[in-house]
Design an enzyme around this catalytic site. Structure first.
Site: not given
Length: 656
Positions: A183, A359, A422
């Site tokens: 940046y 994310c 299960e």
């Protein structure tokens, strides 16, 4: 306090301020600002949840000092005028309420943005030149950039100072300057990115001038009690980037200018995953850069680098390698990591997969940051605190994969009586398969976390229990959540399909040990096929992926896809796209290469990895016919990824 983490939970001085522990939330963009650049209610809730979870320093990311030309994403906070002060003050108050320091990162994108983010305005740059930095390359392809004049540079220095003043007016404890990742400030620092001939280019002293003037100006404007930090590039990988010695010298220069702490990451790079590591990178891979800088300065130094385990983090501080740790995706996944570590509940920490699927990948679609394993991330306003139901119900969950386990957890949090059925002798479903390829150990840890959380929430788990209408209705359920997952496709309309072996069977070694030094063709280049290829290529096999679509690993986010394709090239994996299979024999595969040329390759094994189909549809219909309320979720509804499965399961658990 947990005795084993006495270093991690020591207090720490940052300038005149004191952090309650040695854990900083890494400044990760979350795309939660309002369209006008003010903090949203969701953004306030997101950072408040991390403070509530026990982190010592909250450092929200990329507060824009020059709006909109300094933006790097569409939705980020602006601190270039007083307009944001009202809501920023509320965010600071909420974070500080839980004892955390609130130190926003002030930021300018420079050349690392485009008109797509800057609302049509031409981005500015330090030098109008082509560079090796991968993200700047991409942004320069979008459109032109304006190289700043010397006067414009000086004006921008003042904007950093004004941004710090706005943060101080809002009650922030300090600011951190983003001087890494390519940046604006990093663009001044790096000789790869800075070709200026004025006082801001040339020597290292000149390249540091912009940041030094900003730091000195902030100190003069905000006074001695205001904390000033910086995220530094500890390493650069571009051909003409900063040397390791220059990275250390920059820290010395910044400390002299007035910095109170450093958060060490990375700078300019030609490989994206070096800035945002995939699960191929080892824990602590950037610590060495922080350690080198710590030896050169007297202020506290921390670092990022896939830091996951409290024991590992504790040892970094105990051994004097770092003064504090900087946790990014770790806290995206579990904001209560600090409090769970502090109170000795490490087994309750939800383990980050380093998948970047929920994310970082979400930011590319202009979505809030979220998490593949934690559905509350990015939805803190609605999901951070699951409310108890007015009346407890009997809830039966069929299937113990990730969706079924999450649904059971949420329903139990609501106060319901939950039974999970299960058919196998273990929980985990496809997570057990997903943990097998290289670099996927974290998936196994996540499976263990979900299985443990199911027990901690008081769910009645019945293994080796094949659900039938009779066995389910005998439990008198008010709601049935059907999470029976999917099964692999085992037949395709290709001549000789009977000579193939299903990929799940090979991965689980139901057909014998994984092949070694063999020629293996994989029909289907989806995510499962590609991960299976990873398993094979490290065993001396010659691997060919035959995919009828134009690309392989569809749906895999960009960072992992780049690493995957690079590794395939290094191991000689042959990828044939737009190439439908035509004929299979015990020793060969014939396909239409790029839809035109018929090609035959010799093989020792052909593996079928052409996708999955939902399972349990008939059972759902039978249960509904028997009068049950049935919610179908996850792969049973439509095969997809963890991110969608956990969210859908959470809503089902709330609606049960």
């Amino acid at each position: 306090m947990a005795e084993q983490y006495q270093y991690l939970f020591q207090k720490m001085k940052l300038g005149k301020a004191t952090a309650k522990n040695r854990i900083m939330q890494s400044p990760i963009g979350e795309m939660m600002a309002n369209p006008d650049g003010t903090p949203s209610e969701q953004m306030i809730a997101y950072y408040t949840e991390r403070a509530k979870g026990g982190v010592g320093i909250v450092c929200p990311a990329v507060f824009c000092v020059d709006y909109p030309t300094g933006k790097t994403v569409k939705f980020q906070v602006r601190v270039d005028n007083d307009y944001c002060i009202r809501d920023l003050t509320r965010m600071a108050e909420q974070v500080q309420r839980y004892g955390a320091l609130f130190i926003p990162q002030i930021h300018h994108a420079g050349a690392q943005t485009s008109v797509l983010s800057t609302e049509g305005q031409t981005p500015v740059c330090v030098s109008d030149k082509d560079v090796a930095h991968v993200f700047i390359q991409g942004n320069r392809m979008v459109g032109p950039q304006h190289e700043m004049t010397t006067d414009e540079v000086k004006t921008l220095v003042q904007k950093f100072i004004n941004a710090a003043l706005i943060c101080q007016k809002s009650g922030c404890d300090g600011v951190s300057l983003h001087a890494a990742h390519g940046y604006l400030i990093n663009q001044f620092l790096s000789p790869e990115l800075n070709a200026r001939t004025d006082e801001y280019g040339g020597s290292l002293e000149n390249r540091c001038r912009f940041a030094v003037e900003a730091i000195e100006g902030i100190r003069a404007a905000c006074g001695p009690n205001f904390v000033i930090g910086a995220r530094l590039p500890g390493k650069e990988w571009t051909p003409n980037g900063l040397t390791d010695e220059e990275c250390v010298e920059i820290a010395r220069i910044f400390e002299k200018a007035g910095c109170d702490f450093f958060d060490v990451s990375a700078g300019s790079t030609d490989v994206a995953s070096r800035l945002m590591e995939t699960d191929w990178y080892e824990q602590g891979n950037r610590v060495q850069y922080g350690e080198a800088i710590k030896k050169a300065v007297s202020v506290p130094v921390g670092a990022v680098g896939v830091l996951r385990d409290p024991d590992f983090c504790e040892k970094l501080i105990a051994d004097g390698k770092l003064d504090f740790v900087v946790l990014g995706r770790t806290l995206v996944c579990d904001p209560y990591w600090p409090e769970k570590a502090r109170t000795g509940r490490v087994e309750e920490i939800r383990p980050c997969l380093t998948c970047s699927d929920g994310c970082l990948n979400q930011l590319t679609f202009d979505h809030f940051v979220s998490c593949a394993l934690n559905p509350a991330t990015g939805r803190e306003l609605k999901l951070a605190n699951i409310q108890k139901a007015n009346q407890a119900k009997n809830v039966v969950v069929i299937g113990g994969g990730i969706g079924g386990m999450q649904a059971a957890i949420t329903a139990a949090q609501r106060g319901h009586n939950v039974t999970l059925l299960e058919k196998e002798d273990h929980l985990g479903g496809q997570m057990c398969l997903a943990a097998l390829p290289p670099h996927k150990e974290a998936v196994g840890k996540a499976r263990d976390w979900f299985a443990g959380e199911v027990i901690r929430q008081g769910v009645n788990v019945r293994l080796n229990c094949l659900a039938t209408v009779e066995s389910v209705t005998a439990l008198t359920p008010d709601t049935v959540i059907l999470a029976t997952g999917a099964t692999p496709i085992t037949k395709v309309p290709v001549e000789g399909c009977e000579y193939t072996v299903p990929v799940w069977d090979v991965m689980q070694e139901k057909c014998g040990k994984l092949p070694e030094n063999s020629r293996v063709a994989i029909i289907g280049g989806g995510l499962v096929g590609c991960e299976f290829a990873e398993m094979l290529m490290t065993r001396g096999n010659t691997v060919s992926i035959i995919e009828m679509l134009p690309t392989v690993a569809n749906g895999l986010e960009g960072l992992h896809l780049g690493d995957l394709l690079t590794d395939f090239a290094m191991h000689g994996v042959q990828i044939y796209t737009n190439s439908p299979a035509k004929k299979i024999t015990p020793n060969s595969v014939t396909f239409l290469k790029e839809g035109r040329e018929e090609v035959t390759i010799d093989v020792d094994m052909t593996v079928l990895a052409t996708g999955q189909v939902s399972a349990g549809k008939d059972l759902a219909e039978e249960l509904e016919a028997a009068g049950c309320k049935v919610l179908v979720i996850g792969d049973a509804k439509q095969p997809r990824r963890f991110l969608q499965a956990t969210l859908e399961a959470t809503y089902a658990g709330m609606d049960a």
